[in-house]
Design a protein around this motif. Structure first.
Motif, PDB file in Angstrom:
ATOM      1  N   MET A  59       0.844  -1.166   0.000  1.00 35.01           N
ATOM      2  CA  MET A  59       0.000   0.000   0.000  1.00 35.01           C
ATOM      3  C   MET A  59       0.897   1.240   0.000  1.00 35.01           C
ATOM      4  SD  MET A  59      -3.179   0.763   2.548  1.00 35.01           S
ATOM      5  CE  MET A  59      -4.108  -0.615   1.958  1.00 35.01           C
ATOM      6  N   SER A  60       0.533   2.212  -0.783  1.00 34.47           N
ATOM      7  CA  SER A  60       1.351   3.410  -0.875  1.00 34.47           C
ATOM      8  C   SER A  60       0.519   4.651  -0.574  1.00 34.47           C
ATOM      9  CB  SER A  60       1.950   3.522  -2.276  1.00 34.47           C
ATOM     10  OG  SER A  60       0.926   3.808  -3.212  1.00 34.47           O
ATOM     11  N   MET A  61       1.225   5.765  -0.498  1.00 34.69           N
ATOM     12  CA  MET A  61       0.544   7.037  -0.241  1.00 34.69           C
ATOM     13  C   MET A  61      -0.424   7.368  -1.371  1.00 34.69           C
ATOM     14  SD  MET A  61       3.741   9.209   1.409  1.00 34.69           S
ATOM     15  CE  MET A  61       3.126  10.733   0.808  1.00 34.69           C
ATOM     16  N   GLY A 115      -6.666  12.014  -2.139  1.00 35.65           N
ATOM     17  CA  GLY A 115      -8.014  12.524  -2.230  1.00 35.65           C
ATOM     18  C   GLY A 115      -9.008  11.872  -1.279  1.00 35.65           C
ATOM     19  N   LYS A 116      -8.580  10.870  -0.524  1.00 33.87           N
ATOM     20  CA  LYS A 116      -9.479  10.135   0.370  1.00 33.87           C
ATOM     21  C   LYS A 116      -9.225  10.425   1.849  1.00 33.87           C
ATOM     22  CE  LYS A 116      -9.391   6.279  -2.860  1.00 33.87           C
ATOM     23  NZ  LYS A 116      -8.939   4.912  -3.049  1.00 33.87           N
ATOM     24  N   VAL A 117      -8.165  11.147   2.141  1.00 33.41           N
ATOM     25  CA  VAL A 117      -7.749  11.351   3.532  1.00 33.41           C
ATOM     26  C   VAL A 117      -8.565  12.463   4.172  1.00 33.41           C
ATOM     27  CG1 VAL A 117      -5.841  11.968   5.045  1.00 33.41           C
ATOM     28  CG2 VAL A 117      -5.418  10.548   3.042  1.00 33.41           C
ATOM     29  N   LYS A 118      -9.291  12.092   5.203  1.00 33.23           N
ATOM     30  CA  LYS A 118     -10.016  13.080   6.002  1.00 33.23           C
ATOM     31  C   LYS A 118      -9.218  13.409   7.258  1.00 33.23           C
ATOM     32  CE  LYS A 118     -14.692  11.897   4.511  1.00 33.23           C
ATOM     33  NZ  LYS A 118     -14.452  10.978   3.451  1.00 33.23           N
ATOM     34  N   ASN A 119      -8.496  12.422   7.768  1.00 33.13           N
ATOM     35  CA  ASN A 119      -7.706  12.577   8.982  1.00 33.13           C
ATOM     36  C   ASN A 119      -6.431  11.760   8.808  1.00 33.13           C
ATOM     37  OD1 ASN A 119      -6.654  12.572  11.566  1.00 33.13           O
ATOM     38  ND2 ASN A 119      -8.637  12.306  12.554  1.00 33.13           N
ATOM     39  N   ILE A 120      -5.279  12.399   8.913  1.00 29.91           N
ATOM     40  CA  ILE A 120      -3.997  11.734   8.671  1.00 29.91           C
ATOM     41  C   ILE A 120      -3.785  10.540   9.602  1.00 29.91           C
ATOM     42  CG2 ILE A 120      -2.589  13.196  10.178  1.00 29.91           C
ATOM     43  CD1 ILE A 120      -1.509  11.954   6.722  1.00 29.91           C
ATOM     44  N   GLN A 121      -4.349  10.590  10.815  1.00 21.62           N
ATOM     45  CA  GLN A 121      -4.191   9.486  11.764  1.00 21.62           C
ATOM     46  C   GLN A 121      -4.856   8.205  11.270  1.00 21.62           C
ATOM     47  OE1 GLN A 121      -5.019  12.605  12.848  1.00 21.62           O
ATOM     48  NE2 GLN A 121      -3.206  13.120  14.020  1.00 21.62           N
ATOM     49  N   PRO A 128      -1.915   4.633   7.093  1.00 23.00           N
ATOM     50  CA  PRO A 128      -0.691   3.967   7.538  1.00 23.00           C
ATOM     51  C   PRO A 128       0.431   4.960   7.852  1.00 23.00           C
ATOM     52  CG  PRO A 128      -1.615   2.798   5.674  1.00 23.00           C
ATOM     53  CD  PRO A 128      -2.404   4.067   5.835  1.00 23.00           C
ATOM     54  N   PHE A 129       0.477   6.052   7.098  1.00 20.63           N
ATOM     55  CA  PHE A 129       1.471   7.096   7.356  1.00 20.63           C
ATOM     56  C   PHE A 129       1.262   7.708   8.728  1.00 20.63           C
ATOM     57  CE2 PHE A 129       3.001  11.525   6.961  1.00 20.63           C
ATOM     58  CZ  PHE A 129       4.331  11.269   6.671  1.00 20.63           C
ATOM     59  N   GLY A 130       0.015   7.978   9.069  1.00 21.42           N
ATOM     60  CA  GLY A 130      -0.310   8.537  10.383  1.00 21.42           C
ATOM     61  C   GLY A 130       0.057   7.579  11.501  1.00 21.42           C
ATOM     62  N   TYR A 131      -0.203   6.286  11.287  1.00 18.57           N
ATOM     63  CA  TYR A 131       0.178   5.287  12.296  1.00 18.57           C
ATOM     64  C   TYR A 131       1.688   5.285  12.500  1.00 18.57           C
ATOM     65  CZ  TYR A 131       1.471   0.900  14.410  1.00 18.57           C
ATOM     66  OH  TYR A 131       2.057  -0.030  15.220  1.00 18.57           O
ATOM     67  N   THR A 132       2.422   5.280  11.384  1.00 19.48           N
ATOM     68  CA  THR A 132       3.886   5.270  11.473  1.00 19.48           C
ATOM     69  C   THR A 132       4.389   6.492  12.233  1.00 19.48           C
ATOM     70  OG1 THR A 132       4.000   4.073   9.384  1.00 19.48           O
ATOM     71  CG2 THR A 132       6.030   5.123  10.145  1.00 19.48           C
ATOM     72  N   LEU A 133       3.833   7.656  11.926  1.00 22.78           N
ATOM     73  CA  LEU A 133       4.233   8.875  12.636  1.00 22.78           C
ATOM     74  C   LEU A 133       3.913   8.788  14.128  1.00 22.78           C
ATOM     75  CD1 LEU A 133       3.311  11.789  10.216  1.00 22.78           C
ATOM     76  CD2 LEU A 133       5.567  10.893  10.773  1.00 22.78           C
ATOM     77  N   SER A 134       2.794   8.164  14.471  1.00 23.58           N
ATOM     78  CA  SER A 134       2.442   8.057  15.885  1.00 23.58           C
ATOM     79  C   SER A 134       3.427   7.165  16.636  1.00 23.58           C
ATOM     80  CB  SER A 134       1.013   7.527  16.049  1.00 23.58           C
ATOM     81  OG  SER A 134       0.940   6.145  15.776  1.00 23.58           O
ATOM     82  N   VAL A 135       4.001   6.191  15.940  1.00 23.62           N
ATOM     83  CA  VAL A 135       4.939   5.268  16.582  1.00 23.62           C
ATOM     84  C   VAL A 135       6.334   5.875  16.707  1.00 23.62           C
ATOM     85  CG1 VAL A 135       6.103   3.032  16.362  1.00 23.62           C
ATOM     86  CG2 VAL A 135       3.657   3.217  15.894  1.00 23.62           C
ATOM     87  N   ILE A 136       6.812   6.551  15.657  1.00 20.47           N
ATOM     88  CA  ILE A 136       8.199   7.041  15.675  1.00 20.47           C
ATOM     89  C   ILE A 136       8.319   8.554  15.737  1.00 20.47           C
ATOM     90  CG2 ILE A 136       9.088   5.022  14.468  1.00 20.47           C
ATOM     91  CD1 ILE A 136       9.280   6.830  11.937  1.00 20.47           C
ATOM     92  N   GLY A 137       7.177   9.248  15.758  1.00 19.46           N
ATOM     93  CA  GLY A 137       7.204  10.705  15.749  1.00 19.46           C
ATOM     94  C   GLY A 137       7.690  11.295  17.066  1.00 19.46           C
ATOM     95  N   GLY A 138       7.984  12.553  17.026  1.00 19.50           N
ATOM     96  CA  GLY A 138       8.464  13.253  18.212  1.00 19.50           C
ATOM     97  C   GLY A 138       9.963  13.453  18.154  1.00 19.50           C
ATOM     98  N   LYS A 139      10.455  14.113  19.148  1.00 20.31           N
ATOM     99  CA  LYS A 139      11.862  14.527  19.164  1.00 20.31           C
ATOM    100  C   LYS A 139      12.829  13.376  19.457  1.00 20.31           C
ATOM    101  CE  LYS A 139      14.798  18.064  21.246  1.00 20.31           C
ATOM    102  NZ  LYS A 139      14.823  19.215  22.133  1.00 20.31           N
TER     103      LYS A 139
END
Length: 116
Positions: A1-3, A8-14, A17-28
């Motif tokens: 699966m890719s971006m 055109g379908k994204v209502k909320n980035i969370q 899969p990209f949002g999930y990845t950011l939630s796991v490794i995001g932050g400082k």
């Protein structure tokens, strides 16, 4: 699966899969912690703190707990005095290392740091 599949379908980035990845490794600090664990295999809490330097004990503890909850870090506690706790990456986190390596390669290419 890719971006592209979400274009055109994204209502909320969370909700992607990209949002999930950011939630796991995001932050400082999370990618810094993962980088150091990948380099050292198994690392004790105080060694992580010493290698990072600018992080507080509370923040390091919190970030490690979040990484553990997300299945990225294994915490091994040894019943001894003084207490000994070691951290290492899970297989799930090891599968993410090529992505982190790609970020490092990008940094080499576009920064003034490292070989050209």
């Amino acid at each position: 699966m890719s971006m592209a599949e979400f274009k055109g379908k994204v209502k909320n980035i969370q909700d992607t899969p990209f949002g999930y990845t950011l939630s796991v490794i995001g932050g400082k600090w999370k990618m810094v912690i993962m980088y150091l664990l990948a380099e050292g295999q198994t690392v004790r809490f105080n060694d992580l703190k010493r290698q990072i330097g600018a992080i507080t004990y509370k923040t390091l503890s919190s970030q490690l707990k979040e990484l553990e909850a997300d299945g990225m870090v294994i915490r091994t506690e040894y019943p001894q005095i003084p207490p000994k706790v070691e951290y290492s990456l899970t297989d799930k986190a090891m599968n993410l290392l090529p992505v982190l390596e790609g970020l490092c390669e990008w940094g080499v290419k576009y920064s003034n740091i490292g070989p050209r």
